[in-house]
Design a protein around this motif. Structure first.
Motif, short mmCIF file in Angstrom:
data_model
loop_
_atom_site.label_atom_id
_atom_site.label_comp_id
_atom_site.label_asym_id
_atom_site.label_seq_id
_atom_site.Cartn_x
_atom_site.Cartn_y
_atom_site.Cartn_z
N LEU A 58 0.82 -1.21 0.00
CA LEU A 58 0.00 0.00 0.00
C LEU A 58 0.85 1.26 0.00
O LEU A 58 0.51 2.25 -0.67
CB LEU A 58 -0.91 -0.01 1.24
CG LEU A 58 -2.00 -1.08 1.26
CD1 LEU A 58 -2.80 -0.98 2.55
CD2 LEU A 58 -2.93 -0.94 0.06
N GLY A 59 1.98 1.25 0.73
CA GLY A 59 2.85 2.42 0.75
C GLY A 59 3.46 2.71 -0.61
O GLY A 59 3.52 3.87 -1.03
N GLN A 219 7.04 10.78 2.11
CA GLN A 219 7.56 9.41 2.19
C GLN A 219 7.90 9.05 3.64
O GLN A 219 7.59 7.95 4.10
CB GLN A 219 8.80 9.28 1.32
CG GLN A 219 9.37 7.87 1.26
CD GLN A 219 10.57 7.79 0.34
OE1 GLN A 219 11.04 8.80 -0.17
NE2 GLN A 219 11.08 6.59 0.12
N GLN A 220 8.54 9.98 4.35
CA GLN A 220 8.86 9.72 5.75
C GLN A 220 7.59 9.55 6.58
O GLN A 220 7.52 8.68 7.47
CB GLN A 220 9.71 10.86 6.31
CG GLN A 220 11.11 10.92 5.69
CD GLN A 220 11.88 12.14 6.15
OE1 GLN A 220 11.31 13.05 6.78
NE2 GLN A 220 13.17 12.18 5.84
N MET A 221 6.59 10.36 6.29
CA MET A 221 5.34 10.24 7.02
C MET A 221 4.66 8.89 6.73
O MET A 221 4.14 8.24 7.65
CB MET A 221 4.41 11.40 6.67
CG MET A 221 4.89 12.76 7.15
SD MET A 221 3.80 14.10 6.63
CE MET A 221 2.29 13.63 7.45
N GLY A 224 6.70 6.23 8.50
CA GLY A 224 6.44 6.26 9.94
C GLY A 224 5.06 5.74 10.28
O GLY A 224 4.89 4.96 11.24
N ALA A 225 4.06 6.15 9.48
CA ALA A 225 2.70 5.67 9.73
C ALA A 225 2.60 4.17 9.51
O ALA A 225 1.94 3.45 10.27
CB ALA A 225 1.71 6.41 8.84
N VAL A 230 2.21 -1.28 11.68
CA VAL A 230 2.68 -2.65 11.82
C VAL A 230 2.86 -3.00 13.30
O VAL A 230 2.44 -4.07 13.77
CB VAL A 230 4.00 -2.84 11.05
CG1 VAL A 230 4.65 -4.17 11.41
CG2 VAL A 230 3.74 -2.79 9.55
N LEU A 231 3.50 -2.09 14.05
CA LEU A 231 3.69 -2.34 15.48
C LEU A 231 2.36 -2.42 16.22
O LEU A 231 2.18 -3.24 17.13
CB LEU A 231 4.57 -1.24 16.09
CG LEU A 231 6.02 -1.19 15.57
CD1 LEU A 231 6.75 -0.03 16.21
CD2 LEU A 231 6.73 -2.50 15.87
#
Length: 579
Positions: A58-59, A219-221, A224-225, A230-231
């Protein structure tokens, strides 16, 4: 210099690499062990891997869509602004160099203005810093005019060729890595080119630095999201799995305690869901199992008591019958042949009956847990010789010869010599019974921790799966085959009980047509755990023949006596290997 430091310096790269491999293997073994034993770890790991795969897919799709949208909008904006600037630049590039509006300013300042410079200045003033301009005159491959310290040679030759060969004011767009004169770093940019008034090439350079920064931030957001998601999913999976695994783990622990004999163990029932019903079913099963075990214990106790009582009660009438039979046996010479033969048969069967009663009494002691050991340090060679001496008469009757392989030095061990002799006699009688008159090999071996005696015959052997059944009570490999030496069928069962009472092993190997071998292994010190046996369970000559069948040209190198391998054996599997 310390000794430890010198030793560390002596380690070669190969030793270091082997040490690293050993540590890696141990770590991998621990991880495999944890993976196999933990359901929660497997569920959380699977959820984590699947979530990562979904988030990555998805990313990537989302970033591709955002990048395409930003670049497309930037390209459309650049093309539209470039098309509007072409008309302005065309006006400057069509005026003569000494035209009134330009030459008046230039004359007042004493300068001559180049139309290319004038067009570049006009376009730069309109840009507001959003873009730079590069202008070439008459298809020149030499120097051009560029604003904003743009290196005009950054414009690719392929793009210039397309612009030069295109129609008037047709636009060509390409992403280019633009270089700058000075300390400014190169950056990506949209370059929009067009041919104006036949001989001029105008290139609008729209830097993409801001867009790249924006995309990097996005991209960083997204990354991070995605990581947070995942966690979060792993945490949710761990929590949900824990709610399921914890009752299952409690049920497993309760089952282990139940198997250990704690029949009062029960699970706590909470709620009315599936796990609560599982706990209820487990408790009902445990209750029923406790009742059945109690009933079986009572039945077993009654049976053991019955056998013991019958065995004791039979001894009195048996003694009377024995006395009468002895009188008849001693006077058989005065009887007719049929009566004399009947007296002999009665004598033999009474001896067998007495032996069976003695065995039944011994079995009842084992069942009642009343058997004890009279331990003393003995030389196992003497025990073997006494057992062989007791069996020689029977062996001569069956035309069988013993071959003894005993060590030259004493083999001391703490054992109950009476019980060990009985084990060896039973093994020798069994070998004589099934050895078909061939030689019987008796081998004694010892090492630092254990002693072992192997009895090898070359008779009919054992079929696959009979290695453990041979120790069952009253078991016969061939039920139709009569006992030729009058055994009771309890000898090997009692022998196994005697070996277990010593903390040792009594094991059997056999193969059809290759005979069989029984091996008794005992610890040298009473109560010490038995981890290995000094003798192999499979005879060496059989193992050698199997090796020859598996290799076309076997090469055998006998090992020196002082380096003879010690056999380490897996008792359950029956396989052994040499250290």
């Amino acid at each position: 210099m310390p000794v430890s430091a010198r030793k560390r310096r002596r380690r070669t790269p190969g030793q270091i690499a082997r040490g690293v491999r050993r540590r890696a293997r141990r770590l991998a073994g621990r991880l495999r062990h944890a993976w196999r034993r933990s359901l929660q770890l497997r569920v959380v790991t699977s959820t984590l891997v699947l979530s990562m795969a979904v988030v990555v897919v998805l990313g990537v799709f989302l970033m591709q869509s955002i990048v395409a949208s930003v670049l497309t909008s930037t390209e459309v904006s650049a093309v539209e602004e470039s098309r509007a600037n072409i008309a302005t630049a065309s006006g400057y590039l069509t005026q003569p160099a000494d035209s009134a509006d330009i030459s008046q300013d230039a004359t007042a300042q004493g300068q001559t203005v180049n139309p290319v410079d004038a067009a570049a200045k006009a376009l730069t003033d309109r840009s507001g810093g959003r873009y730079d301009v590069v202008i070439f005159n008459e298809g020149s491959v030499g120097e051009g005019r560029a604003s904003g310290q743009v290196d005009w040679s950054s414009v690719p030759a392929l793009l210039r060729t397309k612009v030069q060969s295109s129609e008037e004011q047709s636009l060509w767009v390409q992403t280019v890595k633009i270089r700058y004169i000075g300390a400014k770093q190169p950056e990506s940019a949209w370059v929009v080119g067009a041919r104006v008034n036949g001989t001029y090439e105008i290139y609008h350079v729209f830097p993409l630095g801001d867009e790249e920064k924006t995309l990097l931030t996005v991209q960083q957001m997204v990354f991070g999201a995605g990581a947070a998601l995942v966690l979060l999913l792993a945490g949710v999976a761990s929590l949900v799995t824990r709610q399921v695994v914890t009752p299952v783990r409690l049920a497993r622990q309760a089952a282990e305690r139940l198997a250990a004999g704690r029949l009062e163990e029960r699970l706590k029932v909470r709620g009315e869901d599936d796990l609560a019903r599982l706990a209820t079913s487990f408790n009902e099963m445990a209750s029923n199992l406790a009742v059945k075990i109690h009933q079986l214990e009572e039945l077993s106790q009654v049976q053991r008591q019955f056998v013991s009582d019958v065995s004791h009660e039979l001894r009195t009438p048996l003694t009377t019958v024995r006395m009468a039979a002895d009188l008849l046996y001693e006077g058989r010479e005065d009887f007719d042949p049929a009566s004399a033969r009947a007296a002999e048969l009665m004598q033999n069967q009474l001896e067998r009956f007495e032996s069976m009663l003695a065995d039944l009494l011994e079995i009842s002691r084992y069942d009642a847990g009343a058997a004890t050991l009279d331990l003393e340090p003995v030389d196992m060679r003497d025990v073997v010789l006494r057992a062989v001496g007791d069996s020689e008469t029977l062996a001569e009757r069956q035309a069988t010869r013993f071959e003894l392989r005993l060590p030259n030095e004493p083999c001391m061990a703490e054992v109950d010599s009476r019980r060990v002799e009985r084990i060896l006699r039973n093994l020798l009688f069994n070998a004589i019974e099934h050895g078909e008159g061939k030689d019987i090999v008796v081998t004694l071996g010892a090492d630092r921790d254990a002693v072992a005696v192997a009895v090898r015959d070359h008779g009919v052997g054992l079929k696959p799966g009979e290695e453990t059944m041979v120790f069952d009570r009253f078991w016969r490999a061939d039920p139709s085959r009569a006992r030729t030496i009058g055994g009771t069928g309890l000898g090997l069962a009692i022998s196994r009980e005697d070996a277990m009472l010593h903390g040792g092993w009594l094991q059997a190997w056999g193969a059809p047509g290759e005979g069989s071998q029984f091996r008794l292994s005992l610890p040298r010190v009473a109560g010490a755990p038995l981890r290995g046996s000094p003798l192999p369970l499979v005879p060496p000559e059989v193992e050698m023949r199997r090796t020859w069948r598996g290799h076309a040209t076997p090469v055998l190198t006998p090992a020196p006596a002082e380096t003879a391998p010690r056999v380490r054996e897996n008792v359950d599997a029956g396989a052994f290997d040499a250290e």
